[in-house]
Enzyme design. Structure first.
Site, mmCIF file in Angstrom:
data_model
loop_
_atom_site.group_PDB
_atom_site.id
_atom_site.type_symbol
_atom_site.label_atom_id
_atom_site.label_comp_id
_atom_site.label_asym_id
_atom_site.label_seq_id
_atom_site.Cartn_x
_atom_site.Cartn_y
_atom_site.Cartn_z
ATOM 1 N N ARG A 1 0.834 -1.209 0.000
ATOM 2 C CA ARG A 1 0.000 0.000 0.000
ATOM 3 C C ARG A 1 0.866 1.256 0.000
ATOM 4 O O ARG A 1 0.618 2.194 -0.760
ATOM 5 C CB ARG A 1 -0.960 -0.018 1.201
ATOM 6 C CG ARG A 1 -2.120 -0.964 0.982
ATOM 7 C CD ARG A 1 -2.994 -1.148 2.206
ATOM 8 N NE ARG A 1 -4.176 -1.937 1.849
ATOM 9 C CZ ARG A 1 -5.093 -2.350 2.698
ATOM 10 N NH1 ARG A 1 -4.980 -2.050 3.986
ATOM 11 N NH2 ARG A 1 -6.132 -3.056 2.288
ATOM 12 N N HIS B 1 -5.431 -0.168 -7.007
ATOM 13 C CA HIS B 1 -4.422 -1.124 -6.538
ATOM 14 C C HIS B 1 -4.365 -1.209 -5.010
ATOM 15 O O HIS B 1 -4.395 -0.193 -4.330
ATOM 16 C CB HIS B 1 -3.032 -0.716 -7.048
ATOM 17 C CG HIS B 1 -2.793 -1.059 -8.482
ATOM 18 N ND1 HIS B 1 -1.804 -0.473 -9.230
ATOM 19 C CD2 HIS B 1 -3.397 -1.934 -9.317
ATOM 20 C CE1 HIS B 1 -1.808 -0.956 -10.451
ATOM 21 N NE2 HIS B 1 -2.780 -1.850 -10.530
ATOM 22 N N GLU B 2 -4.289 -2.433 -4.506
ATOM 23 C CA GLU B 2 -4.134 -2.702 -3.069
ATOM 24 C C GLU B 2 -5.227 -2.072 -2.205
ATOM 25 O O GLU B 2 -4.990 -1.650 -1.087
ATOM 26 C CB GLU B 2 -2.751 -2.235 -2.581
ATOM 27 C CG GLU B 2 -1.582 -2.886 -3.283
ATOM 28 C CD GLU B 2 -1.679 -4.409 -3.298
ATOM 29 O OE1 GLU B 2 -2.151 -4.980 -2.289
ATOM 30 O OE2 GLU B 2 -1.292 -5.026 -4.302
ATOM 31 N N GLY B 3 -6.419 -2.034 -2.741
ATOM 32 C CA GLY B 3 -7.555 -1.520 -1.984
ATOM 33 C C GLY B 3 -7.956 -0.141 -2.439
ATOM 34 O O GLY B 3 -7.150 0.784 -2.451
ATOM 35 N N GLN C 1 -9.613 2.056 1.880
ATOM 36 C CA GLN C 1 -8.651 2.760 2.724
ATOM 37 C C GLN C 1 -9.365 3.724 3.675
ATOM 38 O O GLN C 1 -8.951 3.897 4.828
ATOM 39 C CB GLN C 1 -7.652 3.536 1.872
ATOM 40 C CG GLN C 1 -6.923 2.723 0.817
ATOM 41 C CD GLN C 1 -6.172 1.536 1.394
ATOM 42 O OE1 GLN C 1 -5.603 1.621 2.472
ATOM 43 N NE2 GLN C 1 -6.162 0.429 0.668
#
Length: 598
Positions: free
Chosen positions: A305, A448-450, A455
């Site tokens: 992240r 990407h990545e959440g 978040q």
């Protein structure tokens, strides 16, 4: 000529004048390094990025990965660049010397990898994921797993992935259904499908080390029943040689609008096309304890992240530098007060609105760069500070900042890419100019990545209230230490300090208001607005830190920092007022909206 990827003077200012990374060399882990070795590795990263990554950015964008039914084909330049990188030893930049690493501070290593992201994010994704994969195994794997899988990754012979999502689950990992059947020999046989796996199939390395989330039969439902497994593309013999093909099969490629040089895959595990040991099922090796997989995977996800935020920063920074270069060299129009149509045209950087766009971009990308390097510095503190209390403080603050470090650059450095296109005018959205691709590449980082929404829920729903609000209190305390120093200064710093103190107080109050509503759906309904407000305050704080770090200097870099800090104070920080007003109202509009009304 100055680089159009990143600014080395800015990096040096942030690393040395502000973060004072040279002081880290007093710690045993970094004792072999000094400012000269830091400079040398940054020079090396610049050279590799400029000479080997950047030249094929457009090639790998236009010649996307192709699957012929047997193997994936990529431009030769991708593999050549990755071999050069492996030869430098930078894949193991932060890892122990015992596994072939360089034991560099994370702060310096982050600065090095920023060059690669700025030059060619599609190619940089392979080592980025491989490093995160190896770091997870270093933290949670057995000595045998470290010897078998990590050492070859450090050497550049193997690459790594993370396999979380599934077609039916997406980001909802509690719905993962991939199955891992225990075997008498202590291994597991996995069956299932994983989606959106970057680097999932290629011929760039001898082997691909997949880290796969799966369920062992009889495990609890939801996230408490997920375990983590190493599932290699090829099995490895006891002597380290490559063995038979594992039952991992490429089902298809995904073609994204950006990061086109990164193979993105749908993988089937255990479909029976390959039969390791004479039967179907992908052979996997449990990492750590059963049913601890998600907690272990968060080690990689949190690193990824912050890394996504760093990649977004690098792409935004490159776009800003391209726009700045274009604005300085493109003559068009005359000053608004000019009366003579025969007078020579001026470069567009002379026009106030173009300077506005460039100042906004500068405030975004240099603010984001400070954010991701500060997070790396916190990681160095967490791992190497002498005082355990300092380590715990760094860990808590990094936890609090991770969703911000991922999402703020992904949103606002994309805005810098958007402005870079605007500065170029009609040329900006043509493929002949780099800013078009930089925008497309960076658009992916908001997902990407959440996503931002994930978040945001993490920040407001967990991080801001964890340990009774200790994370938010620590962030407020840390910002207050900066504003306290700034309040004793004259002029802009004191003005900035007052505005930040007011904004932080409002965030603390609004957080309490939202959690007093008594309805979790309402509390989290506008979490993305909360993330934006907190992110702007955090980056405002880091701009004040930079303003204090330039001191009384009057060189161009210092004057540019002052101008960008003033811009952020006057143009950006005031945005938080309406956002916080909305949050304080506990608005129910989105909660009450019904499907049929759309």
């Amino acid at each position: 000529m100055p680089s159009l990827l990143l600014s080395r003077p800015d990096l040096d200012f942030l690393l040395h004048d502000w973060l004072q990374v040279e002081k880290l060399t007093a710690r045993p882990r970094f004792a072999a390094h000094d400012r000269d070795t830091f400079a040398a590795v940054l020079d090396l990263a610049h050279d590799v990025a400029t000479e080997h990554f950047a030249p094929h950015r457009k090639i790998s964008d236009s010649r996307e990965p192709e699957f012929d039914g047997e193997r994936v084909h990529l431009p030769d330049e991708v593999g050549a660049a990755l071999r050069v990188l492996a030869d430098t030893g930078m894949i193991g930049a932060t890892m122990d010397e015992a596994v072939g690493g360089m034991q560099l501070p994370h702060t310096v290593a982050q600065a090095c990898f920023l060059w690669l992201h700025a030059a060619n994010v599609g190619t940089a994704a392979y080592p980025f994921l491989s490093v995160a994969n190896a770091n997870l195994l270093l933290a949670h794997g057995s000595p045998e797993q470290i010897d078998t899988w990590v050492r070859p990754i450090v050497e550049g012979r193997f690459m790594g992935t993370m396999c979380l999502s599934e077609p039916q689950a997406g980001s909802s990992l509690s719905d993962v259904t991939t199955r891992a059947e225990p075997q008498p020999d202590g291994t597991y046989r996995l069956t299932g499908t994983k989606m959106w796996i970057s680097g999932g199939d290629h011929e760039l390395s001898e082997n691909i080390v997949h880290l796969v989330l799966a369920r062992v039969p009889g495990s609890p439902p939801g996230v408490k029943g997920i375990s983590l497994f190493v599932v290699p593309r090829f099995l490895v013999a006891p002597d380290g040689s490559i063995g038979e093909r594992n039952d991992v099969v490429l089902a298809g490629l995904n073609h994204k609008m950006g990061y086109r040089g990164t193979v993105n895959t749908l993988l089937n595990f255990g479909e029976g096309r390959h039969t390791p040991g004479g039967r179907a099922g992908a052979v996997g090796y449990l990492v750590g304890e059963q049913n601890r997989g998600l907690a272990q995977m968060f080690h990689m996800m949190n690193e990824a992240r912050v890394g996504v935020g760093a990649g977004a920063t690098a792409l935004g920074y490159a776009g800003y530098l391209h726009a700045l270069d274009y604005a300085r060299s493109r003559p068009q129009g005359r000053p608004v007060a000019a009366k003579d149509p025969a007078a020579p045209q001026v470069p567009i950087i002379a026009h106030a609105d173009v300077k506005r766009m460039l100042l906004a971009s500068k405030s975004y990308v240099e603010g984001a760069l400070a954010l991701v390097l500060y997070c790396a510095r916190l990681l160095d503190e967490e791992q190497t500070a002498d005082d355990p209390a300092d380590r715990e403080r760094a860990h808590l603050l990094l936890e609090m900042l991770t969703p911000v470090a991922k999402s703020w650059p992904a949103q606002w450095c994309l805005a810098a890419n958007d402005l870079a296109i605007q500065v170029h005018g009609g040329y900006g959205y043509t493929r002949e100019y780099d800013v078009e691709q930089l925008y497309r590449d960076n658009r992916l980082n908001a997902i990407h990545e959440g996503t931002h929404g994930i978040q945001a829920i993490d920040l407001l729903g967990r991080k801001a209230v964890m340990q009774g609000g200790a994370g938010l209190a620590l962030l407020a305390e840390t910002i207050a230490a900066t504003t306290g120093r700034a309040a004793r200064a004259d002029g802009l710093a004191a003005e900035f300090a007052g505005a930040l103190d007011a904004a932080v107080a409002r965030i603390v109050a609004v957080t309490a208001t939202l959690w007093a509503v008594g309805d979790l759906e309402v509390t989290l309904a506008n979490a993305s607005v909360y993330l934006e407000a907190v992110g702007h305050v955090v980056v405002g704080w880091l701009w004040l830190e930079q303003l204090l770090a330039v001191g009384d200097r009057t060189d161009d870099l210092a004057q540019g920092k002052r101008a960008a800090a003033r811009f952020f104070l006057r143009h950006e920080l005031p945005r938080t007022g309406p956002w916080l007003d909305l949050l304080a109202s506990a608005d129910r509009t989105t909660v009450e909206m019904r499907d049929a009304w759309f």
